[in-house]
Write an enzyme that holds these catalytic residues in place. Structure first.
Site, PDB file in Angstrom:
ATOM      1  N   GLY A  78       0.838  -1.191   0.000  1.00  0.00           N
ATOM      2  CA  GLY A  78       0.000   0.000   0.000  1.00  0.00           C
ATOM      3  C   GLY A  78       0.872   1.239   0.000  1.00  0.00           C
ATOM      4  O   GLY A  78       1.987   1.235  -0.519  1.00  0.00           O
ATOM      5  N   CYS A  79       0.373   2.325   0.573  1.00  0.00           N
ATOM      6  CA  CYS A  79       1.127   3.575   0.627  1.00  0.00           C
ATOM      7  C   CYS A  79       2.458   3.358   1.332  1.00  0.00           C
ATOM      8  O   CYS A  79       2.510   2.832   2.442  1.00  0.00           O
ATOM      9  CB  CYS A  79       0.319   4.632   1.370  1.00  0.00           C
ATOM     10  N   PHE A  80       3.541   3.774   0.683  1.00  0.00           N
ATOM     11  CA  PHE A  80       4.868   3.448   1.221  1.00  0.00           C
ATOM     12  C   PHE A  80       5.262   4.214   2.476  1.00  0.00           C
ATOM     13  O   PHE A  80       6.248   3.881   3.127  1.00  0.00           O
ATOM     14  CB  PHE A  80       5.964   3.570   0.172  1.00  0.00           C
ATOM     15  N   TRP A  81       4.512   5.216   2.877  1.00  0.00           N
ATOM     16  CA  TRP A  81       4.877   5.984   4.078  1.00  0.00           C
ATOM     17  C   TRP A  81       4.900   5.097   5.323  1.00  0.00           C
ATOM     18  O   TRP A  81       5.882   5.034   6.044  1.00  0.00           O
ATOM     19  CB  TRP A  81       3.914   7.139   4.284  1.00  0.00           C
ATOM     20  N   VAL A  83       4.633   1.826   5.393  1.00  0.00           N
ATOM     21  CA  VAL A  83       5.410   0.618   5.139  1.00  0.00           C
ATOM     22  C   VAL A  83       6.872   0.841   5.526  1.00  0.00           C
ATOM     23  O   VAL A  83       7.486   0.014   6.214  1.00  0.00           O
ATOM     24  CB  VAL A  83       5.317   0.209   3.655  1.00  0.00           C
TER      25      VAL A  83
END
Length: 237
Positions: A78-81, A83
């Site tokens: 999903g959103c890499f922030w 992750v």
């Protein structure tokens, strides 16, 4: 999900996006398979610039060469922030990098990736010391901290760029990743969670760095958005 058209796009890329959208080639849907090597956005030969060379949390290098003996692993959740934050907290991880992988466009921008016309997923590359943390521990973090049975994204982020993915840089990683998927599917079944794992697992060691403002985003913006929502099932490998 918002799709941005900005001055960062080349005239060629902007023209291609508009043409394909009008012709219906870019569906931007959760299981978009219309993008391939021949119709993806062309991108550029030069990598993105202006990215810090030092990890804002670890204080270690973001660009190679990395210390001798370290390995790399790449995950899409999903959103890499959020992750990236989930991995930089793990002992034995040297550095983490937000970026794009799994597609066709060379050195894509965030704006291009958000159109769905690059084939890339938002990912995090993890540089780790296998003497301190095993690849299996990274896989455990992967399976437990997002929903791999979700179709079309994670949380409120929808589209193929937010797909669940493991990109492996060796046959050994590929074998371990596939076996872990089988085990976690069993874990889900035993807990009564319905659904099949949709995670893309393949050999692909090509990684493109995301823009500097995406790197270690939740360290720089502690109250920022995090899409990670696990299934509540422990991954027993």
């Amino acid at each position: 999900q918002h799709y941005y058209i900005t001055n960062n796009l080349s005239k060629e890329s902007l023209y291609t996006i508009i043409k394909r959208y009008l012709l219906g080639f870019v569906t931007m849907g959760p299981n978009d398979s219309s993008i391939n090597a021949t119709n993806a956005l062309p991108g550029r030969e030069q990598p993105l610039t202006g990215i810090s060379e030092v990890h804002a949390v670890k204080g270690n290098k973001i660009f190679p060469p990395f210390p001798e003996g370290t390995k790399s692993a790449t995950f899409g959740m999903g959103c890499f922030w959020g992750v990236e934050r989930s991995f930089w907290k793990i002992k034995g991880v040297y550095s983490t990098h937000a970026g794009y992988a799994g597609g066709y466009t060379k050195n894509p921008t965030y704006q291009e990736t958000c159109t769905g016309a690059t084939g890339h997923a938002e990912v995090v590359r993890v540089i780790f010391d296998p003497e301190q943390v095993k690849y299996s521990a990274l896989l455990k973090n992967f399976w437990e901290n997002h929903n791999p049975i979700a179709i079309g994204g994670e949380g409120r982020n929808r589209g193929p760029m937010y797909r669940s993915a493991i990109f492996c840089d060796s046959e050994n990683q590929l074998e371990l990743a596939r076996k872990s998927a089988e085990k976690f599917q069993q874990n889900l079944d035993e807990r009564g969670v319905t659904g099949e794992i949709t995670t893309e697992i393949k050999l692909d060691d090509v990684f493109y760095y995301a823009e500097d403002y995406h790197q270690q985003y939740l360290h720089k913006n502690p109250g920022g958005y995090c899409s990670l929502r696990g299934t509540g099932v422990n991954c027993i490998l």
